[in-house]
Design a protein around this motif. Structure first.
Motif, PDB file in Angstrom:
ATOM      1  N   MET A 239       3.877   7.489  -0.588  1.00  0.00           N
ATOM      2  CA  MET A 239       2.525   6.532  -0.670  1.00  0.00           C
ATOM      3  C   MET A 239       1.680   7.407  -1.814  1.00  0.00           C
ATOM      4  SD  MET A 239       2.398   6.050   3.393  1.00  0.00           S
ATOM      5  CE  MET A 239       0.725   4.803   3.129  1.00  0.00           C
ATOM      6  N   ALA A 240       1.175   6.728  -2.777  1.00  0.00           N
ATOM      7  CA  ALA A 240       0.246   7.095  -3.753  1.00  0.00           C
ATOM      8  C   ALA A 240      -1.009   6.929  -2.872  1.00  0.00           C
ATOM      9  CB  ALA A 240       0.350   6.415  -4.828  1.00  0.00           C
ATOM     10  N   PHE A 241      -1.925   7.909  -3.361  1.00  0.00           N
ATOM     11  CA  PHE A 241      -3.382   7.793  -3.129  1.00  0.00           C
ATOM     12  C   PHE A 241      -3.333   7.665  -1.348  1.00  0.00           C
ATOM     13  CE2 PHE A 241      -3.299   5.393  -6.987  1.00  0.00           C
ATOM     14  CZ  PHE A 241      -3.853   6.593  -7.769  1.00  0.00           C
ATOM     15  N   ALA A 242      -2.767   8.666  -0.544  1.00  0.00           N
ATOM     16  CA  ALA A 242      -2.470   8.702   0.637  1.00  0.00           C
ATOM     17  C   ALA A 242      -2.737  10.038   1.159  1.00  0.00           C
ATOM     18  CB  ALA A 242      -1.075   8.118   0.937  1.00  0.00           C
ATOM     19  N   ALA A 243      -3.341   9.911   2.144  1.00  0.00           N
ATOM     20  CA  ALA A 243      -3.454  11.411   3.196  1.00  0.00           C
ATOM     21  C   ALA A 243      -2.554  11.313   4.404  1.00  0.00           C
ATOM     22  CB  ALA A 243      -4.789  11.403   3.492  1.00  0.00           C
ATOM     23  N   GLN A 244      -2.617  12.466   4.962  1.00  0.00           N
ATOM     24  CA  GLN A 244      -1.409  12.503   6.244  1.00  0.00           C
ATOM     25  C   GLN A 244      -1.552  11.254   7.205  1.00  0.00           C
ATOM     26  OE1 GLN A 244      -0.881  16.461   8.180  1.00  0.00           O
ATOM     27  NE2 GLN A 244      -2.036  15.299   9.975  1.00  0.00           N
ATOM     28  N   ASP A 245      -2.678  10.818   7.561  1.00  0.00           N
ATOM     29  CA  ASP A 245      -3.065   9.618   8.577  1.00  0.00           C
ATOM     30  C   ASP A 245      -2.417   8.496   7.927  1.00  0.00           C
ATOM     31  OD1 ASP A 245      -4.090  11.522  10.593  1.00  0.00           O
ATOM     32  OD2 ASP A 245      -6.038  10.875  10.160  1.00  0.00           O
ATOM     33  N   ASP A 246      -2.421   8.352   6.718  1.00  0.00           N
ATOM     34  CA  ASP A 246      -1.803   6.985   6.143  1.00  0.00           C
ATOM     35  C   ASP A 246      -0.291   6.961   6.383  1.00  0.00           C
ATOM     36  OD1 ASP A 246      -4.432   6.189   5.071  1.00  0.00           O
ATOM     37  OD2 ASP A 246      -3.992   7.672   3.633  1.00  0.00           O
ATOM     38  N   VAL A 247       0.192   8.324   6.008  1.00  0.00           N
ATOM     39  CA  VAL A 247       1.842   8.408   6.386  1.00  0.00           C
ATOM     40  C   VAL A 247       2.088   8.026   7.734  1.00  0.00           C
ATOM     41  CG1 VAL A 247       3.551   9.809   5.995  1.00  0.00           C
ATOM     42  CG2 VAL A 247       1.956   9.831   4.024  1.00  0.00           C
ATOM     43  N   LEU A 248       1.343   8.719   8.447  1.00  0.00           N
ATOM     44  CA  LEU A 248       1.562   8.796  10.023  1.00  0.00           C
ATOM     45  C   LEU A 248       1.578   7.289  10.512  1.00  0.00           C
ATOM     46  CD1 LEU A 248       0.355  12.166  11.487  1.00  0.00           C
ATOM     47  CD2 LEU A 248       2.396  11.554  10.305  1.00  0.00           C
ATOM     48  N   ALA A 249       0.563   6.746  10.111  1.00  0.00           N
ATOM     49  CA  ALA A 249       0.379   5.223  10.731  1.00  0.00           C
ATOM     50  C   ALA A 249       1.787   4.235  10.298  1.00  0.00           C
ATOM     51  CB  ALA A 249      -0.787   4.787   9.973  1.00  0.00           C
ATOM     52  N   VAL A 250       2.150   4.612   8.837  1.00  0.00           N
ATOM     53  CA  VAL A 250       3.317   3.897   8.717  1.00  0.00           C
ATOM     54  C   VAL A 250       4.447   3.982   9.525  1.00  0.00           C
ATOM     55  CG1 VAL A 250       5.033   3.623   6.885  1.00  0.00           C
ATOM     56  CG2 VAL A 250       2.622   3.585   6.420  1.00  0.00           C
ATOM     57  N   ALA A 251       4.858   5.514   9.897  1.00  0.00           N
ATOM     58  CA  ALA A 251       5.912   5.918  10.600  1.00  0.00           C
ATOM     59  C   ALA A 251       5.327   5.175  12.261  1.00  0.00           C
ATOM     60  CB  ALA A 251       5.845   7.493  10.771  1.00  0.00           C
ATOM     61  N   GLU A 252       4.254   5.251  12.633  1.00  0.00           N
ATOM     62  CA  GLU A 252       4.135   4.714  13.760  1.00  0.00           C
ATOM     63  C   GLU A 252       4.537   3.218  13.994  1.00  0.00           C
ATOM     64  OE1 GLU A 252       0.205   7.646  15.130  1.00  0.00           O
ATOM     65  OE2 GLU A 252      -0.039   5.627  14.045  1.00  0.00           O
ATOM     66  N   LEU A 253       4.060   2.310  13.064  1.00  0.00           N
ATOM     67  CA  LEU A 253       4.479   1.066  13.000  1.00  0.00           C
ATOM     68  C   LEU A 253       5.947   0.775  12.965  1.00  0.00           C
ATOM     69  CD1 LEU A 253       1.684  -0.356  10.855  1.00  0.00           C
ATOM     70  CD2 LEU A 253       1.834  -0.238  13.434  1.00  0.00           C
ATOM     71  N   ALA A 254       6.717   1.333  11.873  1.00  0.00           N
ATOM     72  CA  ALA A 254       8.158   1.353  11.897  1.00  0.00           C
ATOM     73  C   ALA A 254       8.926   1.894  13.016  1.00  0.00           C
ATOM     74  CB  ALA A 254       8.529   1.897  10.487  1.00  0.00           C
ATOM     75  N   MET A 255       8.661   3.057  13.723  1.00  0.00           N
ATOM     76  CA  MET A 255       9.138   3.620  14.814  1.00  0.00           C
ATOM     77  C   MET A 255       9.102   2.460  15.960  1.00  0.00           C
ATOM     78  SD  MET A 255      11.521   5.783  13.356  1.00  0.00           S
ATOM     79  CE  MET A 255      11.191   4.805  11.893  1.00  0.00           C
ATOM     80  N   ALA A 256       7.752   2.488  16.135  1.00  0.00           N
ATOM     81  CA  ALA A 256       7.557   1.569  17.616  1.00  0.00           C
ATOM     82  C   ALA A 256       8.369   0.207  17.483  1.00  0.00           C
ATOM     83  CB  ALA A 256       5.953   1.450  17.602  1.00  0.00           C
ATOM     84  N   ASP A 257       8.188  -0.295  16.077  1.00  0.00           N
ATOM     85  CA  ASP A 257       8.897  -1.700  16.030  1.00  0.00           C
ATOM     86  C   ASP A 257      10.261  -1.510  16.280  1.00  0.00           C
ATOM     87  OD1 ASP A 257       8.923  -4.663  15.066  1.00  0.00           O
ATOM     88  OD2 ASP A 257      10.212  -3.509  13.336  1.00  0.00           O
ATOM     89  N   VAL A 258      11.066  -0.669  15.595  1.00  0.00           N
ATOM     90  CA  VAL A 258      12.573  -0.566  15.770  1.00  0.00           C
ATOM     91  C   VAL A 258      12.831  -0.126  17.035  1.00  0.00           C
ATOM     92  CG1 VAL A 258      13.183   1.947  14.982  1.00  0.00           C
ATOM     93  CG2 VAL A 258      14.612  -0.258  14.457  1.00  0.00           C
ATOM     94  N   PHE A 259      12.251   0.739  17.684  1.00  0.00           N
ATOM     95  CA  PHE A 259      12.672   1.135  19.115  1.00  0.00           C
ATOM     96  C   PHE A 259      12.480   0.028  20.008  1.00  0.00           C
ATOM     97  CE2 PHE A 259      13.269   5.278  16.838  1.00  0.00           C
ATOM     98  CZ  PHE A 259      14.275   6.137  18.112  1.00  0.00           C
ATOM     99  N   ASN A 260      11.341  -0.654  20.042  1.00  0.00           N
ATOM    100  CA  ASN A 260      11.007  -1.488  20.955  1.00  0.00           C
ATOM    101  C   ASN A 260      11.956  -2.856  20.824  1.00  0.00           C
ATOM    102  OD1 ASN A 260       8.679  -1.336  22.648  1.00  0.00           O
ATOM    103  ND2 ASN A 260       7.345  -1.151  20.795  1.00  0.00           N
ATOM    104  N   ALA A 261      12.675  -3.173  19.518  1.00  0.00           N
ATOM    105  CA  ALA A 261      13.431  -4.132  19.253  1.00  0.00           C
ATOM    106  C   ALA A 261      14.967  -3.698  19.609  1.00  0.00           C
ATOM    107  CB  ALA A 261      13.386  -4.354  17.622  1.00  0.00           C
ATOM    108  N   PHE A 262      15.251  -2.442  19.561  1.00  0.00           N
ATOM    109  CA  PHE A 262      16.643  -2.055  19.948  1.00  0.00           C
ATOM    110  C   PHE A 262      16.728  -1.109  21.137  1.00  0.00           C
ATOM    111  CE2 PHE A 262      16.663  -3.589  15.571  1.00  0.00           C
ATOM    112  CZ  PHE A 262      17.603  -4.418  15.585  1.00  0.00           C
ATOM    113  N   GLY A 263      15.886  -0.717  21.771  1.00  0.00           N
ATOM    114  CA  GLY A 263      15.693   0.388  22.839  1.00  0.00           C
ATOM    115  C   GLY A 263      16.215  -0.005  23.931  1.00  0.00           C
ATOM    116  N   GLN A 264      16.811  -1.044  24.107  1.00  0.00           N
ATOM    117  CA  GLN A 264      17.417  -1.332  25.405  1.00  0.00           C
ATOM    118  C   GLN A 264      16.566  -1.257  26.678  1.00  0.00           C
ATOM    119  OE1 GLN A 264      21.684   0.456  26.167  1.00  0.00           O
ATOM    120  NE2 GLN A 264      21.105   1.524  24.201  1.00  0.00           N
ATOM    121  N   GLY A 265      15.310  -1.897  26.368  1.00  0.00           N
ATOM    122  CA  GLY A 265      14.327  -2.241  27.344  1.00  0.00           C
ATOM    123  C   GLY A 265      13.585  -0.824  27.748  1.00  0.00           C
TER     124      GLY A 265
END
Length: 581
Positions: A239-265
């Protein structure tokens, strides 16, 4: 669908199809002859249908795993023969035509979907048979769905998918490169990318604001249960014009989404994930990959034991772990913990237990005067039947050993909650470490990271005290990703590499394109790259990363299916200007 071979898949027939004619094609998984009535379980990618045949004449020469075409009428099963384990289990196909499309050699190396364990070497040698099984088919489907979901998630957050080169230049990413000789340029080599590091940073300089790709990476390193030798895939993003928290926020959304979708409950940590500084993580959990499902924590007792006359702890760091209820365990529990401790290199494992009556017992009690015993009770909030274990060793080993004891206690006491995915970020990694073998300062993480104090810290601080804008994503004790805020200033980068022993000439030779690009205006940028294979291993509940890869190498980096690495002809060697020594 080509009705010559099938009108339906083997997972499609239902009660609404009763009375209709259907054509199915697939692999004959099992044959059962019940008094002249033959039952065949016919399997394809989509499921299994029971085929019934009243004449065994067409089956002559047909064996298990023969590919057959069956045509007939869909009939309801009797209530006493319904198979609730199959989606097609309320119907069956009464076939009046059976045709072998492709015969299977007998005997098979192993039974597809068989109950008997099969050695991994055999499974990998006949991977096409192994992949026919339901477990592996399910894992392939899960892999496709997870990657599709991750792509959708990244696009939804405004990221542009860009493919970067596979043939590139060698780069110090922390592992050995795979080298590819050049036919056209004698004596020169390409390298397969350990990661798209330089290219994704150059994309930021190129004006791409948010980049991602499902990136293949190649590292010549030994296999582990969570690491494939040779090749793996990661969700690489920058990500351009981004700091640490910006990157971590993207990871949080992507990981929470995929693990909630396929995490077998299973429960999934809700964003924001915990941020734990590296040094705190090493002290409290004995690892930079802490499994937060384990409630046990480590305490630093070095100061507590500073005035205690107990030689094994004198002049060394001391760590303690309170294990609730452990005192009720039999003597064999403590004996086995001691064996484990000795197995990981410890000379012993001291402990103090509180009995149900409140009395302190253990090999170390006699070295603690009453006031120290009282202080220990308060420090750990010890209750009846609790046990505090003690770990002491050299400074570089104490935390690591305490972490291994913490994990062993958590597992053996049944404290680890397997019903959830517990995420965290480890932050504030040291920029450098001392290499005992080379006796020099090395990068401890990604060499392209920005030091937290910029040029000031690089010029004034002890290198081992400099922290970097580096971070890891961890779930259930597994490192999913590393990332960093990138060093986009040429002079700061030159100084950072100089501390690690690189001259300006070496830096320009190896990373000249990136250094030059930064001189034409480089935005601040940051990124990370969660490992897709590890994500899948966790979601599928597998213990080995090879179970979620279609055609993996074995633990020795050999492709047992196609025979790689293989010898090549003398002509090929000459064309590549290679001579075998």
């Amino acid at each position: 669908m080509n009705e010559q071979y099938r009108t339906h898949t083997c997972g499609a027939l239902r009660e609404e199809h009763i009375g209709q004619r259907a054509v199915l094609s697939g692999w004959a998984e099992t044959f059962r002859n019940h008094g002249g009535v033959i039952f065949i379980d016919l399997r394809d990618h989509y499921g299994v249908t029971q085929v019934v045949l009243h004449d065994d004449a067409p089956l002559k020469g047909i064996t298990r795993e023969t590919v057959i075409r069956a045509e007939g009428v869909v009939v309801a099963r009797g209530e006493d023969t319904v198979n609730p384990k199959l989606a097609t289990g309320r119907v069956e196909l009464h076939a009046d035509q059976i045709e072998a499309l492709s015969s299977a050699a007998a005997p098979l190396p192993f039974e597809v979907n068989g109950s008997d364990p099969v050695r991994e070497e055999i499974r990998l040698k006949y991977r096409y048979l192994d992949l026919r099984g339901k477990r592996m088919q399910d894992n392939l489907i899960l892999r496709a769905k997870v990657i599709e979901r991750l792509r959708d998630s990244m696009r939804g957050m405004g990221f542009l998918e860009v493919q970067t080169p596979i043939l590139t230049a060698s780069s110090p990413e922390g592992a050995r490169d795979y080298l590819v000789p050049s036919r056209k340029f004698k004596g020169r080599f390409y390298a397969l990318p350990q990661a798209p590091q330089q290219f994704k940073q150059l994309l930021m300089v190129s004006g791409v604001d948010r980049y991602f790709q499902v990136a293949p990476c190649f590292r010549d390193e030994d296999a582990r249960y969570d690491r494939s030798p040779g090749e793996f895939y990661q969700l690489d993003y920058e990500m351009a014009f981004a700091a640490q928290d910006d990157v971590l926020a993207v990871a949080e959304l992507a990981m929470a989404d995929v693990f909630n979708a396929f995490g077998q409950g299973k429960a999934v940590t809700a964003p924001p994930f915990r941020r734990i500084p590296y040094r705190e993580s090493m002290l409290r959990y004995g690892s930079d990959k802490p499994d937060l499902r384990n409630p046990l924590e480590i305490q630093d007792l070095s100061e507590f034991f500073a005035d205690v006359d107990f030689k094994p702890f004198q002049g060394r760091p001391v760590r303690g772990i309170n294990a609730p209820g452990c005192a009720k365990r039999p003597k064999s529990f403590f004996e086995n913990m001691l064996k484990f401790a000795e197995g990981i290199g410890m000379k012993g494992l001291g402990y103090i237990s509180m009995t149900e009556s409140g009395e302190l017992k253990g090999p170390i009690v006699k070295f603690l005067p009453p006031e120290k015993q009282k202080a220990l009770l308060a420090l750990f909030d010890m209750r009846n039947t609790d046990t505090v274990f003690f770990i002491s060793d050299r400074a570089k080993l104490a935390d690591k050993l305490a972490g291994q004891i913490r994990t062993a206690l958590g597992e053996r006491l049944g404290l680890i909650d397997d019903s959830r995915f517990e995420f965290c970020f480890i932050t504030d990694f040291p920029m450098y470490e001392y290499n005992e073998e080379t006796k020099k300062i090395d990068f401890s993480h990604n060499p392209f990271s920005m030091p937290q104090g910029g040029m000031d810290d690089l010029m004034s601080k002890d290198p081992l005290d400099i922290l970097a804008w580096q971070y890891d994503l961890v779930v259930n004790g597994v490192e999913l990703s590393s990332g960093a805020v990138r060093n986009h200033h040429p002079e700061i980068m030159a100084r950072a590499f100089e501390i690690a022993g690189y001259t300006r000439e070496e830096l320009e030779k190896r990373f000249g394109a990136m250094l030059q690009a930064f001189q034409y205006g480089a935005p601040p940028h940051a990124g990370m790259a969660p490992g897709i294979d590890r994500i899948l291993m966790l979601l599928a509940g597998e213990d080995n990363i090879r179970e979620v890869t279609a055609f993996p190498m074995n633990g020795s980096a050999q492709d047992l299916l196609l025979g790689a690495p293989s010898e090549v002809s003398e002509q090929q060697l000459r064309e590549a200007h290679i001579k075998i020594r």
